[in-house]
Design an enzyme around this catalytic site. Structure first.
Site, PDB file in Angstrom:
ATOM      1  N   GLN A  55      34.482  37.224  23.681  1.00 29.17           N
ATOM      2  CA  GLN A  55      33.611  37.680  24.761  1.00 29.17           C
ATOM      3  C   GLN A  55      32.420  38.502  24.264  1.00 29.17           C
ATOM      4  O   GLN A  55      31.434  38.637  24.980  1.00 29.17           O
ATOM      5  CB  GLN A  55      34.420  38.466  25.792  1.00 29.17           C
ATOM      6  CG  GLN A  55      35.458  37.593  26.497  1.00 29.17           C
ATOM      7  CD  GLN A  55      36.222  38.351  27.558  1.00 29.17           C
ATOM      8  OE1 GLN A  55      37.236  38.972  27.261  1.00 29.17           O
ATOM      9  NE2 GLN A  55      35.748  38.334  28.794  1.00 29.17           N
ATOM     10  N   ASN A 334      47.730  44.256  32.542  1.00 34.22           N
ATOM     11  CA  ASN A 334      46.370  44.100  33.051  1.00 34.22           C
ATOM     12  C   ASN A 334      46.481  43.912  34.553  1.00 34.22           C
ATOM     13  O   ASN A 334      47.234  43.044  35.010  1.00 34.22           O
ATOM     14  CB  ASN A 334      45.699  42.849  32.470  1.00 34.22           C
ATOM     15  CG  ASN A 334      45.371  42.999  30.985  1.00 34.22           C
ATOM     16  OD1 ASN A 334      45.579  44.050  30.398  1.00 34.22           O
ATOM     17  ND2 ASN A 334      44.856  41.931  30.405  1.00 34.22           N
ATOM     18  N   TYR A 336      44.159  43.907  38.332  1.00 37.22           N
ATOM     19  CA  TYR A 336      42.866  43.985  39.017  1.00 37.22           C
ATOM     20  C   TYR A 336      43.045  44.043  40.534  1.00 37.22           C
ATOM     21  O   TYR A 336      42.820  45.069  41.142  1.00 37.22           O
ATOM     22  CB  TYR A 336      41.982  42.800  38.616  1.00 37.22           C
ATOM     23  CG  TYR A 336      41.508  42.866  37.178  1.00 37.22           C
ATOM     24  CD1 TYR A 336      42.347  42.506  36.125  1.00 37.22           C
ATOM     25  CD2 TYR A 336      40.230  43.315  36.860  1.00 37.22           C
ATOM     26  CE1 TYR A 336      41.920  42.583  34.800  1.00 37.22           C
ATOM     27  CE2 TYR A 336      39.792  43.386  35.536  1.00 37.22           C
ATOM     28  CZ  TYR A 336      40.638  43.024  34.515  1.00 37.22           C
ATOM     29  OH  TYR A 336      40.212  43.107  33.218  1.00 37.22           O
ATOM     30  N   GLU A 413      44.158  46.800  30.998  1.00 33.88           N
ATOM     31  CA  GLU A 413      42.881  46.403  31.616  1.00 33.88           C
ATOM     32  C   GLU A 413      42.918  46.736  33.100  1.00 33.88           C
ATOM     33  O   GLU A 413      43.947  46.555  33.760  1.00 33.88           O
ATOM     34  CB  GLU A 413      42.627  44.885  31.522  1.00 33.88           C
ATOM     35  CG  GLU A 413      42.210  44.398  30.171  1.00 33.88           C
ATOM     36  CD  GLU A 413      41.894  42.903  30.152  1.00 33.88           C
ATOM     37  OE1 GLU A 413      41.431  42.355  31.185  1.00 33.88           O
ATOM     38  OE2 GLU A 413      42.126  42.291  29.103  1.00 33.88           O
ATOM     39  N   TRP A 462      38.350  47.937  31.817  1.00 29.33           N
ATOM     40  CA  TRP A 462      37.730  46.693  31.368  1.00 29.33           C
ATOM     41  C   TRP A 462      36.373  46.586  32.017  1.00 29.33           C
ATOM     42  O   TRP A 462      36.302  46.604  33.233  1.00 29.33           O
ATOM     43  CB  TRP A 462      38.589  45.483  31.751  1.00 29.33           C
ATOM     44  CG  TRP A 462      38.024  44.229  31.159  1.00 29.33           C
ATOM     45  CD1 TRP A 462      37.153  43.365  31.761  1.00 29.33           C
ATOM     46  CD2 TRP A 462      38.262  43.724  29.841  1.00 29.33           C
ATOM     47  NE1 TRP A 462      36.829  42.351  30.896  1.00 29.33           N
ATOM     48  CE2 TRP A 462      37.491  42.550  29.715  1.00 29.33           C
ATOM     49  CE3 TRP A 462      39.026  44.149  28.755  1.00 29.33           C
ATOM     50  CZ2 TRP A 462      37.479  41.790  28.543  1.00 29.33           C
ATOM     51  CZ3 TRP A 462      39.011  43.390  27.609  1.00 29.33           C
ATOM     52  CH2 TRP A 462      38.245  42.226  27.516  1.00 29.33           C
ATOM     53  N   GLU A 469      32.169  36.104  30.403  1.00 23.76           N
ATOM     54  CA  GLU A 469      33.339  36.112  31.287  1.00 23.76           C
ATOM     55  C   GLU A 469      33.938  34.691  31.371  1.00 23.76           C
ATOM     56  O   GLU A 469      33.954  34.051  32.404  1.00 23.76           O
ATOM     57  CB  GLU A 469      32.949  36.676  32.661  1.00 23.76           C
ATOM     58  CG  GLU A 469      34.031  36.714  33.722  1.00 23.76           C
ATOM     59  CD  GLU A 469      35.332  37.443  33.351  1.00 23.76           C
ATOM     60  OE1 GLU A 469      35.354  38.196  32.363  1.00 23.76           O
ATOM     61  OE2 GLU A 469      36.324  37.216  34.054  1.00 23.76           O
ATOM     62  N   TRP A 470      34.367  34.181  30.252  1.00 21.55           N
ATOM     63  CA  TRP A 470      35.089  32.910  30.162  1.00 21.55           C
ATOM     64  C   TRP A 470      34.407  31.801  30.953  1.00 21.55           C
ATOM     65  O   TRP A 470      33.208  31.599  30.805  1.00 21.55           O
ATOM     66  CB  TRP A 470      36.562  33.120  30.560  1.00 21.55           C
ATOM     67  CG  TRP A 470      37.193  34.212  29.743  1.00 21.55           C
ATOM     68  CD1 TRP A 470      37.592  35.444  30.176  1.00 21.55           C
ATOM     69  CD2 TRP A 470      37.445  34.209  28.318  1.00 21.55           C
ATOM     70  NE1 TRP A 470      38.087  36.194  29.120  1.00 21.55           N
ATOM     71  CE2 TRP A 470      38.006  35.462  27.979  1.00 21.55           C
ATOM     72  CE3 TRP A 470      37.256  33.281  27.281  1.00 21.55           C
ATOM     73  CZ2 TRP A 470      38.375  35.799  26.676  1.00 21.55           C
ATOM     74  CZ3 TRP A 470      37.628  33.618  25.982  1.00 21.55           C
ATOM     75  CH2 TRP A 470      38.183  34.862  25.698  1.00 21.55           C
ATOM     76  N   PHE A 478      31.346  42.846  33.920  1.00 25.82           N
ATOM     77  CA  PHE A 478      32.468  43.781  34.036  1.00 25.82           C
ATOM     78  C   PHE A 478      32.217  45.086  33.270  1.00 25.82           C
ATOM     79  O   PHE A 478      33.081  45.952  33.229  1.00 25.82           O
ATOM     80  CB  PHE A 478      33.748  43.145  33.484  1.00 25.82           C
ATOM     81  CG  PHE A 478      34.518  42.324  34.491  1.00 25.82           C
ATOM     82  CD1 PHE A 478      35.486  42.922  35.288  1.00 25.82           C
ATOM     83  CD2 PHE A 478      34.277  40.971  34.651  1.00 25.82           C
ATOM     84  CE1 PHE A 478      36.211  42.183  36.218  1.00 25.82           C
ATOM     85  CE2 PHE A 478      34.999  40.220  35.580  1.00 25.82           C
ATOM     86  CZ  PHE A 478      35.963  40.835  36.363  1.00 25.82           C
TER      87      PHE A 478
HETATM   88  C1  NOJ Z   1      41.446  39.557  31.951  1.00 28.12           C
HETATM   89  C2  NOJ Z   1      41.046  39.101  30.591  1.00 28.12           C
HETATM   90  O1  NOJ Z   1      41.938  39.603  29.631  1.00 28.12           O
HETATM   91  C3  NOJ Z   1      39.618  39.444  30.235  1.00 28.12           C
HETATM   92  O2  NOJ Z   1      39.299  38.730  29.082  1.00 28.12           O
HETATM   93  C4  NOJ Z   1      38.712  39.141  31.394  1.00 28.12           C
HETATM   94  O3  NOJ Z   1      37.360  39.322  31.064  1.00 28.12           O
HETATM   95  C5  NOJ Z   1      39.098  40.030  32.546  1.00 28.12           C
HETATM   96  N1  NOJ Z   1      40.462  39.738  32.931  1.00 28.12           N
HETATM   97  C6  NOJ Z   1      38.215  39.872  33.780  1.00 28.12           C
HETATM   98  O4  NOJ Z   1      38.380  38.611  34.320  1.00 28.12           O
END
Ligand code: NOJ
Length: 499
Positions: A55, A334, A336, A413, A462, A469-470, A478
Site C-alpha cells: 500500500q 482489525n 472498522y 487497525e 489505520w 486502498e487495494w 484512510f
Molecule cells: C484492512 C486492511 O488490513 C488494510 O490493508 C486496509 O487498507 C484497511 N482494512 C481499510 O480497508
C-alpha cells in the site's frame, strides 16, 4: 431505529431479554450516540499507527523485488487495471498505477520516519514484502539482499527515532511465482512450507530488533469473500486451513529462533460486529453464526483447538480436519464497522461485491444478511462498507473476552476513509469526521477496558498515510497524514495531531 426498506417489517431490537443480556454483552439494544471523550488509559498502553508494504512502498520493480499477485491484479495489463482506471480508482499520471509507486515510501522512508517522530508516534506497524525479500517466493530462488537491506535500514531508522517496530509478515502481497496452476497460492500445501521458510528468515534476520510480530493480516479477507475459486464449495475452507497451518508453522519457527526471547507473536484477524436486528431467536442465532463464520473461523482453532461447531455441523467433509497445536497468545483485531443481521437461510448472501452469483459459496453457507440502519448511515465513510458504529467495538471486545478467556489483545487497525479526490486544502486536512471516529471508538475502547475488564494492550490507528486502498485504488483515503500523490508531499491532518 430506522432501517433500510428491505427490512422495514422487522421488529427493532429493544428487548431486555435479548441476546446481549444472555451473553453478558454491554448495551441491551440502547446504543450510545454521543461521547464526552473523558478519562485516561492504563499505564503502558500502546498507541500507534500502521501501514502495509504494497500500500505504501512503490518501487515495485526496483532493488531486485519480484512481482506479487497485487502487481498482477492491478498493474497495467492486469485483469482489474482497466476497470479501476475507469472508475477513477487509480490516480493517473506519473506511472502511479496500482501500487507501483504508491507513497514511494521505499525511497522516502527516512523522511517518513522523521514525520512519525515529529508527530510523536512511538509504535509503528508495517509489513514486510515477501517478494522484495524472496523474489520468487522460495529460499531456493535466493534471498534478495538489496530488499532485505531496505528493511534493515527502515528498522534501524525506527529504532534510532525511538519508534517501536511491529512487523506483519503477510499483508496480502503473495509472490506471483507462488500463484500458478501448479502452485495455486493458499490452496497449495507448498505455499505453507515456503511461508515457513520466509518467516524463519525474517525471525533470524530481525528477531533481535523486532519484539512484536504478526504472521497474517486478516486471513478472512483474503480467503473468504468472493474469490474466484475453481471449487467454490471447498476453496475458502481449504485456503483458510492452509493459512492456519502456515501460522502454526511460523509460530513454531519463531520459538526455535532467538526472536522468541523477549518477543511475542500472534495473528491479526478482523470482523465487523454483527448485532441481531430483532430479538427473534433466528436473528439472534444468525448474528452469533455470522461472528463464528467470520472471526471464530480463524480464532477457534488457535485458542480452542478446532473450528467452531456451527461450521463443522454445516460443512461436514468440506471443512478440513485440524490437528490442534498450542499457539501463542498475542491476538490482533482489525475492526472498522458494524451492522445488524437477520437470518437468511436460502436467500441473498451479503452484497453484490462479495461473490453473489458464485453459486454455492461461503456467503451461501453463512446464511445471514447484514443491514445498516438509517442511524448508522448518518456517519458514512468514503468506503461503501464503512459506517461509524463505536459501540460495535466494545461489544466485539467483550465477545472475544468471553469466548477466549480474556487473552491479551491489540486493536491492530481501526480507521476511517474520506474521498480520494479531496485535495490537501485546509478542509481536507481538517478531517473532523476522522477525529470524531477515532475519539468515539477510543471512548468505547476505554469502556471495554475499565467497565468490562477486557485485556486490551494497544491501539493502532489505520493508517499513517493515505495509500493504495487495494481494489479501490486511490479513491479512498484512510491516512492520518494526507499524501499528495503528484508531489509525494505529506500533510499531517488534524487526526494525526489528535492521536
Ligand atoms: C484492512 C486492511 O488490513 C488494510 O490493508 C486496509 O487498507 C484497511 N482494512 C481499510 O480497508
Amino acid at each position: 431505529m430506522a432501517l433500510t426498506p428491505e427490512s422495514a417489517s422487522t421488529t427493532p431490537l429493544h428487548n431486555p431479554s435479548n441476546f446481549s443480556a444472555a451473553l453478558g454483552l454491554p448495551y441491551l439494544g440502547d446504543y450510545p450516540r454521543t461521547y464526552t471523550h473523558e478519562g485516561g488509559f492504563p499505564a503502558g498502553f500502546v498507541w500507534g499507527s500502521g501501514t502495509a508494504a504494497y500500500q505504501i512502498e512503490g518501487a515495485w520493480n526496483e532493488g531486485g523485488r519480484g512481482p506479487s499477485i497485487w502487481d498482477d491484479f492491478s498493474g497495467a495489463g492486469g485483469p482489474a487495471h482497466e476497470a479501476m482506471v475507469k472508475v477513477g480508482a487509480i490516480a493517473g499520471g506519473g506511472g502511479n498505477h496500482s501500487g507501483a509507486v504508491a507513497c514511494d515510501h521505499y525511497h522516502r522512508y527516512r523522511e517518513d520516519v522523521q514525520l512519525m517522530a515529529s508527530l510523536g508516534l512511538r509504535h509503528y506497524r508495517f509489513s514486510l514484502s515477501w517478494p522484495r525479500i524472496l523474489p520468487n517466493g522460495t529460499l531456493a530462488g535466493g534471498v534478495n539482499e538489496e530488499g532485505a537491506a531496505f528493511y534493515d535500514a527502515l528498522i534501524d531508522a525506527l529504532i534510532a527515532a525511538k519508534i517501536e517496530p511491529f512487523v506483519t509478515l503477510y499483508h496480502w502481497d503473495l509472490p506471483s511465482a507462488l500463484q500458478t496452476a501448479a502452485s495455486p497460492g493458499w490452496l497449495s500445501a507448498g505455499t505453507v512450507r515456503h511461508f515457513e521458510d520466509f518467516a524463519r528468515l525474517c525471525f533470524e534476520r530481525w528477531g533481535g530488533k523486532v519484539r512484536r510480530w504478526v504472521t497474517f493480516n486478516e486471513p478472512w479477507t483474503f480467503t473468504a469473500p468472493g474469490k474466484p475459486y475453481a471449487d467454490v464449495r471447498t476453496g475458502p475452507y481449504l485456503a483458510g486451513h492452509n493459512v492456519l497451518l502456515a501460522h502454526a508453522a511460523a509460530v513454531r519457527a519463531f520459538r526455535e529462533t532467538a526472536a522468541a526471547s523477549g518477543g511475542a507473536i500472534g495473528i491479526t484477524n478482523n470482523i465487523d460486529w454483527r448485532e441481531p436486528l430483532t430479538a427473534a431467536p433466528e436473528d439472534v442465532a444468525a448474528a452469533e453464526r455470522a461472528r463464528e463464520w467470520w472471526l471464530a473461523w480463524f480464532c477457534d482453532p488457535i485458542w480452542r483447538g478446532d473450528y467452531p461447531p456451527s461450521m463443522r455441523a454445516s460443512l461436514g467433509e468440506r471443512l478440513p480436519t485440524f490437528t490442534p497445536s498450542e499457539l501463542e497468545s498475542l491476538q490482533g483485531l482489525n475492526h472498522y464497522g458494524s451492522s445488524f443481521v437477520v437470518a437468511q437461510p436460502n436467500g441473498k448472501h451479503y452484497g453484490k461485491h462479495y461473490g453473489e452469483g458464485n453459486g454455492e459459496s461461503y456467503w451461501r453457507d453463512y446464511e445471514a444478511l447484514a443491514l445498516h440502519s438509517e442511524e448508522m448511515k448518518e456517519e458514512a465513510a468514503a468506503s461503501a462498507w464503512l459506517y461509524s458504529v463505536p459501540w460495535g467495538l466494545r461489544k466485539l471486545l467483550s465477545w472475544v473476552k468471553r469466548r477466549y478467556g480474556n487473552p491479551p489483545l491489540y486493536v491492530t487497525e481501526n480507521g476511517w476513509s474520506t474521498p480520494g479526490n479531496d485535495s490537501a486544502s485546509s478542509a481536507q486536512v481538517a478531517d473532523g469526521s476522522r477525529v470524531r471516529f477515532l475519539a468515539n471508538y477510543t471512548s468505547e475502547l476505554r469502556r471495554a477496558i475499565y467497565e468490562d475488564g477486557v485485556d486490551v494492550r494497544g491501539y493502532y490507528a489505520w493508517s499513517l498515510l493515505d495509500n493504495f486502498e487495494w481494489e479501490m485504488g486511490y479513491s479512498e483515503r484512510f491516512g492520518l497524514v494526507y499524501t499528495d500523490y503528484a508531489t509525494q508531499r505529506r500533510h499531517p491532518k488534524a487526526s494525526a495531531r489528535w492521536l
